[in-house]
Enzyme design. Structure first.
Site, PDB file in Angstrom:
ATOM      1  CD  GLU A 270      -2.816   0.867   2.531  1.00  0.00           C
ATOM      2  OE1 GLU A 270      -3.738   0.130   2.375  1.00  0.00           O
ATOM      3  OE2 GLU A 270      -2.296   1.309   3.572  1.00  0.00           O
ATOM      4  NE  ARG A 273       7.513   8.770   1.856  1.00  0.00           N
ATOM      5  CZ  ARG A 273       7.414   9.847   2.324  1.00  0.00           C
ATOM      6  NH1 ARG A 273       7.645  10.890   2.005  1.00  0.00           N
ATOM      7  NH2 ARG A 273       6.485   9.716   3.443  1.00  0.00           N
ATOM      8  NE  ARG A 309       7.204  14.975   2.419  1.00  0.00           N
ATOM      9  CZ  ARG A 309       8.762  14.432   2.489  1.00  0.00           C
ATOM     10  NH1 ARG A 309       9.584  14.982   1.576  1.00  0.00           N
ATOM     11  NH2 ARG A 309       8.756  13.645   3.230  1.00  0.00           N
ATOM     12  CB  CYS A 340       3.654  37.321   5.860  1.00  0.00           C
ATOM     13  SG  CYS A 340       4.124  38.883   6.949  1.00  0.00           S
TER      14      CYS A 340
HETATM   15  N1  LLP Z   1      -1.137   3.241   4.320  1.00  0.00           N
HETATM   16  C1  LLP Z   1      -1.343   3.701   5.460  1.00  0.00           C
HETATM   17  C2  LLP Z   1      -2.333   3.532   6.287  1.00  0.00           C
HETATM   18  C3  LLP Z   1      -0.709   5.184   5.689  1.00  0.00           C
HETATM   19  O1  LLP Z   1      -1.082   5.904   6.872  1.00  0.00           O
HETATM   20  C4  LLP Z   1       0.297   5.727   4.882  1.00  0.00           C
HETATM   21  C5  LLP Z   1       0.746   7.162   5.193  1.00  0.00           C
HETATM   22  C6  LLP Z   1       0.496   4.925   3.795  1.00  0.00           C
HETATM   23  C7  LLP Z   1      -0.063   3.747   3.588  1.00  0.00           C
HETATM   24  C8  LLP Z   1       1.447   5.256   2.953  1.00  0.00           C
HETATM   25  O2  LLP Z   1       2.687   5.694   3.253  1.00  0.00           O
HETATM   26  P1  LLP Z   1       3.819   6.153   2.239  1.00  0.00           P
HETATM   27  O3  LLP Z   1       4.044   5.140   1.168  1.00  0.00           O
HETATM   28  O4  LLP Z   1       3.434   7.196   1.370  1.00  0.00           O
HETATM   29  O5  LLP Z   1       5.090   6.379   2.983  1.00  0.00           O
HETATM   30  N2  LLP Z   1       2.935  13.805   5.055  1.00  0.00           N
HETATM   31  C9  LLP Z   1       4.165  12.716   5.553  1.00  0.00           C
HETATM   32  C10 LLP Z   1       3.683  11.276   5.264  1.00  0.00           C
HETATM   33  C11 LLP Z   1       2.646  11.002   6.138  1.00  0.00           C
HETATM   34  C12 LLP Z   1       2.154   9.514   5.764  1.00  0.00           C
HETATM   35  C13 LLP Z   1       0.842   9.394   6.275  1.00  0.00           C
HETATM   36  N3  LLP Z   1       0.239   8.042   6.005  1.00  0.00           N
HETATM   37  C14 LLP Z   1       5.302  13.093   4.303  1.00  0.00           C
HETATM   38  O6  LLP Z   1       5.404  13.928   3.843  1.00  0.00           O
HETATM   39  O7  LLP Z   1       6.368  12.487   4.550  1.00  0.00           O
END
Ligand code: LLP
Length: 422
Positions: A270, A273, A309, A340
């Protein structure tokens, strides 16, 4: 292990399309996504039975449509994300479930939705099992388990352990089995997501915990999900995760469970990123160049309203410049935005410490490109300082396609009312 991208500090084109032409046609700031990179990352994961895109990373409906065309299903964390998936052509049910709702709560809007629509739910709190039974007795449910440990690129993205609100605590599984019985729902699968931007070692530890929990629940389990969290390169020194090795670990876990239960188990992954980060570029224009004491600042027309980020996690993004200037001279510059607020700096470390970056000399009017911005970029935008949302463009087959128009000032006040105070 494969080497990561070579990031260059000068760039005149993205996937063969001129940065200057993109900026001219669509204005700045604009997010640009390269569909070929998304397709490449989908292809890396094809050994998994199901690739479920965590659309929170980038949920533009054109991106979701692209995922759907490539056989990728989606995760949704809100009714809004379900609505997006439907708009992009996904159905509510099918095999595998085209859309899965994953969250730690059901709010009222999702419960209303579930009453009318048999959407699959992945519960991150025991209360959700009972609440699902109340609106849809006979449903299947998957459980998101918090194995008691986690890891992320920042403490804010660690989703395991007791300092995280996410998932069902691993030793509450017996209570969940009882709840499921009383609610008339069947636990059909398990899911573990321990954090975002973690590493191979931590990701691998999850398999053992998954196996133990699946055996505790028994043969009603027919899917296991490794969650997301796969790291992607943001720096030249970052290495690509060894996907084959990761798959083999999970495949072995799946096979052990299949042998125990005597039926097939579908293996899901799942990522958010991993599929979208590297495809994205935020194009901004340098609007001022100034010296503050010894420090040189490039101030651009994109800020943390567009890409949060760096201010939220001190995240590092590669930065390049498309310059009219032929010089190869490099300077140390701090890159800031128009807001600002002193924290509106793209070159900062966690804790808000401003740092500089070696970048080409530039002129006002040159374009500055913030790279690897396709995940948690646009989706975390805000209208702070009443700045309209940026435009979004998808590059496909060498052509740019506008996939979101820039917000207007009218859009900013839509839905606001001045009451009659007389
Ligand atoms: N599955 C679940 C249940 C999640 O909570 C998340 C991310 C993902 C999959 C996907 O995670 P990824 O493969 O994208 O790492 N805003 C933060 C990341 C927060 C992710 C929240 N949940 C950032 O910019 O690094």
């Amino acid at each position: 292990m494969a080497a990561a991208n070579q990031f260059s500090i000068s760039r005149t084109e993205i996937s063969g399309v001129s940065v200057a032409d993109l900026a001219k046609e669509f204005g700045t700031p604009t997010y640009v996504y390269d569909s070929a990179k998304i397709a490449e990352r989908i292809n890396d994961l094809k050994k998994f039975d199901v690739i479920r895109y965590a659309q929170k990373a980038n949920s533009n409906i054109a991106i979701l449509d692209f995922m759907r065309r490539h056989g990728v299903v989606v995760d949704a964390v809100s009714v809004g994300e379900i609505h997006r998936a439907i708009a992009a052509g996904y159905s509510i049910s099918g095999e595998p479930d085209p859309i899965v709702y994953t969250a730690d709560i059901f709010d009222k809007s999702i419960l209303e939705f579930i009453k009318e629509n048999a959407i699959h739910c992945n519960a991150g709190s025991p209360d959700m099992i009972t609440q699902l039974g109340e609106v849809r007795s006979g449903a299947e449910i998957t459980l998101r388990i918090n194995p008691g440990f986690g890891h992320g690129h920042s403490q804010k993205t660690n989703t395991g352990g007791d300092s995280s609100k996410h998932g069902i605590w691993h030793d509450q599984v017996p209570e969940c089995i009882e709840r499921a019985k009383s609610a008339g729902v069947t636990i059909s699968g398990l899911h573990m997501h321990i954090g975002s931007g973690t590493d191979f070692e931590h990701l691998s530890q999850v398999c053992e915990s998954m196996k133990a929990t699946a055996l505790e629940i028994g043969s009603s389990i027919n899917t296991i999900s490794a969650g997301g969290g796969l790291p992607t390169p943001y720096k030249e020194s970052d290495e690509m995760i060894d996907i084959d090795r990761y798959f083999e670990l999970w495949d072995a876990t799946r096979k052990e469970l299949e042998a125990q239960f005597g039926h097939p188990i579908s293996l899901e992954i799942e990522p958010g990123r991993y599929l979208s980060a590297e495809s994205g570029y935020l194009i901004a224009e340098i609007r001022a160049i100034k010296k503050m004491g010894e420090k040189l600042y490039y101030l651009v027309d994109a800020g943390f309203n567009n890409l949060a980020r760096p201010i939220m996690y001190g995240s590092y993004h590669p930065i390049s410049i498309s310059s009219s200037n032929e010089s190869t001279e490099v300077v140390n510059a701090i890159v800031g935005g128009p807001l600002c607020e002193s924290g509106d700096i793209f070159t900062q470390e966690e804790g808000g410490f401003v740092c500089s970056r070696a970048l080409p000399t530039a002129n006002v009017g040159d374009h500055l490109i913030i790279e690897c911005a396709g995940a948690y970029g646009f989706v975390m935008s805000s209208n702070y300082n009443s700045k309209p949302f940026a435009a979004e463009v998808l590059l496909h087959g060498g052509k740019p396609h506008l996939i979101r128009q820039r917000q207007t000032n009218e859009d900013l006040i839509r839905g606001e009312f001045i009451p009659d105070l007389n």
